[in-house]
Design a protein around this motif. Sequence first.
Motif, PDB file in Angstrom:
ATOM      1  N   MET A   1       0.845  -1.179   0.000  1.00 25.74           N
ATOM      2  CA  MET A   1       0.000   0.000   0.000  1.00 25.74           C
ATOM      3  C   MET A   1       0.885   1.235   0.000  1.00 25.74           C
ATOM      4  N   CYS A   2       0.409   2.247  -0.662  1.00 23.90           N
ATOM      5  CA  CYS A   2       1.094   3.529  -0.725  1.00 23.90           C
ATOM      6  C   CYS A   2       0.343   4.491   0.195  1.00 23.90           C
ATOM      7  N   LEU A   3       1.056   5.322   0.908  1.00 15.89           N
ATOM      8  CA  LEU A   3       0.451   6.272   1.830  1.00 15.89           C
ATOM      9  C   LEU A   3       0.753   7.681   1.362  1.00 15.89           C
ATOM     10  N   ILE A   4      -0.260   8.552   1.366  1.00 18.96           N
ATOM     11  CA  ILE A   4      -0.059   9.957   1.020  1.00 18.96           C
ATOM     12  C   ILE A   4      -0.429  10.805   2.235  1.00 18.96           C
ATOM     13  N   ILE A   5       0.534  11.614   2.673  1.00 16.33           N
ATOM     14  CA  ILE A   5       0.322  12.465   3.832  1.00 16.33           C
ATOM     15  C   ILE A   5       0.860  13.853   3.523  1.00 16.33           C
TER      16      ILE A   5
ATOM     17  N   LEU B   1       1.256  15.004 -13.173  1.00 17.41           N
ATOM     18  CA  LEU B   1       0.412  13.864 -12.797  1.00 17.41           C
ATOM     19  C   LEU B   1       0.936  12.549 -13.370  1.00 17.41           C
ATOM     20  N   THR B   2       1.366  12.563 -14.620  1.00 12.23           N
ATOM     21  CA  THR B   2       1.877  11.320 -15.221  1.00 12.23           C
ATOM     22  C   THR B   2       3.128  10.835 -14.497  1.00 12.23           C
ATOM     23  N   GLU B   3       3.980  11.764 -14.071  1.00 17.22           N
ATOM     24  CA  GLU B   3       5.190  11.385 -13.348  1.00 17.22           C
ATOM     25  C   GLU B   3       4.847  10.777 -11.988  1.00 17.22           C
ATOM     26  N   VAL B   4       3.829  11.314 -11.335  1.00 26.33           N
ATOM     27  CA  VAL B   4       3.396  10.769 -10.044  1.00 26.33           C
ATOM     28  C   VAL B   4       2.903   9.336 -10.227  1.00 26.33           C
ATOM     29  N   ILE B   5       2.059   9.123 -11.223  1.00 24.64           N
ATOM     30  CA  ILE B   5       1.515   7.782 -11.479  1.00 24.64           C
ATOM     31  C   ILE B   5       2.630   6.810 -11.853  1.00 24.64           C
ATOM     32  N   ASP B   6       3.578   7.255 -12.677  1.00 22.49           N
ATOM     33  CA  ASP B   6       4.721   6.402 -13.029  1.00 22.49           C
ATOM     34  C   ASP B   6       5.526   6.035 -11.790  1.00 22.49           C
ATOM     35  N   TRP B   7       5.749   7.000 -10.910  1.00 24.23           N
ATOM     36  CA  TRP B   7       6.515   6.744  -9.699  1.00 24.23           C
ATOM     37  C   TRP B   7       5.782   5.743  -8.803  1.00 24.23           C
ATOM     38  N   VAL B   8       4.476   5.930  -8.628  1.00 25.67           N
ATOM     39  CA  VAL B   8       3.686   5.010  -7.801  1.00 25.67           C
ATOM     40  C   VAL B   8       3.737   3.606  -8.393  1.00 25.67           C
ATOM     41  N   HIS B   9       3.624   3.507  -9.718  1.00 26.29           N
ATOM     42  CA  HIS B   9       3.681   2.200 -10.383  1.00 26.29           C
ATOM     43  C   HIS B   9       5.038   1.528 -10.128  1.00 26.29           C
ATOM     44  N   GLN B  10       6.114   2.260 -10.322  1.00 22.92           N
ATOM     45  CA  GLN B  10       7.447   1.701 -10.112  1.00 22.92           C
ATOM     46  C   GLN B  10       7.648   1.289  -8.649  1.00 22.92           C
ATOM     47  N   ALA B  11       7.209   2.129  -7.734  1.00 22.39           N
ATOM     48  CA  ALA B  11       7.382   1.822  -6.306  1.00 22.39           C
ATOM     49  C   ALA B  11       6.557   0.606  -5.903  1.00 22.39           C
ATOM     50  N   SER B  12       5.371   0.463  -6.469  1.00 21.82           N
ATOM     51  CA  SER B  12       4.510  -0.667  -6.083  1.00 21.82           C
ATOM     52  C   SER B  12       4.956  -1.968  -6.726  1.00 21.82           C
ATOM     53  N   THR B  13       5.628  -1.917  -7.867  1.00 23.33           N
ATOM     54  CA  THR B  13       6.089  -3.142  -8.520  1.00 23.33           C
ATOM     55  C   THR B  13       7.420  -3.626  -7.941  1.00 23.33           C
ATOM     56  N   LYS B  14       8.177  -2.743  -7.287  1.00 17.42           N
ATOM     57  CA  LYS B  14       9.450  -3.143  -6.686  1.00 17.42           C
ATOM     58  C   LYS B  14       9.273  -3.949  -5.410  1.00 17.42           C
ATOM     59  N   SER B  15       8.127  -3.778  -4.761  1.00 12.36           N
ATOM     60  CA  SER B  15       7.945  -4.456  -3.476  1.00 12.36           C
ATOM     61  C   SER B  15       7.483  -5.878  -3.642  1.00 12.36           C
TER      62      SER B  15
ATOM     63  N   LEU C   1       2.203   3.970   9.170  1.00 16.02           N
ATOM     64  CA  LEU C   1       3.469   3.847   8.446  1.00 16.02           C
ATOM     65  C   LEU C   1       3.967   2.410   8.278  1.00 16.02           C
ATOM     66  N   LYS C   2       3.277   1.437   8.854  1.00 17.15           N
ATOM     67  CA  LYS C   2       3.725   0.045   8.735  1.00 17.15           C
ATOM     68  C   LYS C   2       3.336  -0.530   7.380  1.00 17.15           C
ATOM     69  N   ASP C   3       4.143  -1.446   6.879  1.00 15.03           N
ATOM     70  CA  ASP C   3       3.847  -2.232   5.677  1.00 15.03           C
ATOM     71  C   ASP C   3       3.553  -1.390   4.445  1.00 15.03           C
ATOM     72  N   LEU C   4       4.309  -0.333   4.259  1.00 12.57           N
ATOM     73  CA  LEU C   4       4.126   0.513   3.082  1.00 12.57           C
ATOM     74  C   LEU C   4       5.037   0.058   1.947  1.00 12.57           C
ATOM     75  N   THR C   5       4.554   0.216   0.723  1.00 12.69           N
ATOM     76  CA  THR C   5       5.424   0.028  -0.436  1.00 12.69           C
ATOM     77  C   THR C   5       6.012   1.356  -0.854  1.00 12.69           C
ATOM     78  N   ALA C   6       5.319   2.457  -0.505  1.00 10.86           N
ATOM     79  CA  ALA C   6       5.787   3.789  -0.873  1.00 10.86           C
ATOM     80  C   ALA C   6       5.106   4.826   0.003  1.00 10.86           C
ATOM     81  N   LEU C   7       5.748   5.972   0.130  1.00  6.18           N
ATOM     82  CA  LEU C   7       5.218   7.079   0.900  1.00  6.18           C
ATOM     83  C   LEU C   7       5.272   8.341   0.050  1.00  6.18           C
ATOM     84  N   ILE C   8       4.164   9.057   0.003  1.00  5.78           N
ATOM     85  CA  ILE C   8       4.097  10.323  -0.715  1.00  5.78           C
ATOM     86  C   ILE C   8       3.832  11.417   0.314  1.00  5.78           C
TER      87      ILE C   8
END
Length: 174
Positions: A1-5, A160-174, A73-80
């Motif tokens: 899961m990705c967290l945005i704060i 926006l496209t860069e944000v989505i690309d970053w989220v995709h890359q971060a979620s696929t690395k985990s 903050l536990k078990d995150l794949t990414a933090l925004i």
Amino acid sequence: MCLIIGPNWSWKTLLLKKTQNFHSVKEIDKLGEIPSTIPTVGTNLVNVPTGKKQETVIREVGGCMCPIWNSYLKDLTALIFVIDISNTLQIAASCIQFLTVLNNTAVQNTPILLLLNKSDQPLALSRFEVESLMRIDDIRQNTKHQITILEISAFNGKGLTEVIDWVHQASTKS
């Protein structure tokens, strides 16, 4: 899961609504319509499309819930972490909150995306000014975190496209 704060009024909810409805670069012009939003008091769970038939779950935690961010903050794949760069009075508080999050052991190996939001506003600080005020070079030298910084505008869709690309890359690395 990705967290945005991020602090209050940084337009996290608007950013998530726009990413939720975003399906391709060709649709960026269709994002001109601003969906109605209210500041998040609790949390929101949003599925964001990050690729063909792929979605990432992003949990938004309202800025007013800053005192209990640690419990998410536990078990995150990414933090925004989103900062309103048009509000110069908020930069110092945002920096302190960002450093507090970085020092939490639960995010030790978590990739971090620092979003400099509202870059389209006339009084917005430049990326250089924000990085200088927050001493990002010093933070990078003294942390193991991989920190990516993007200037965006949740209002007009810039970045926006860069944000989505970053989220995709971060979620696929985990």
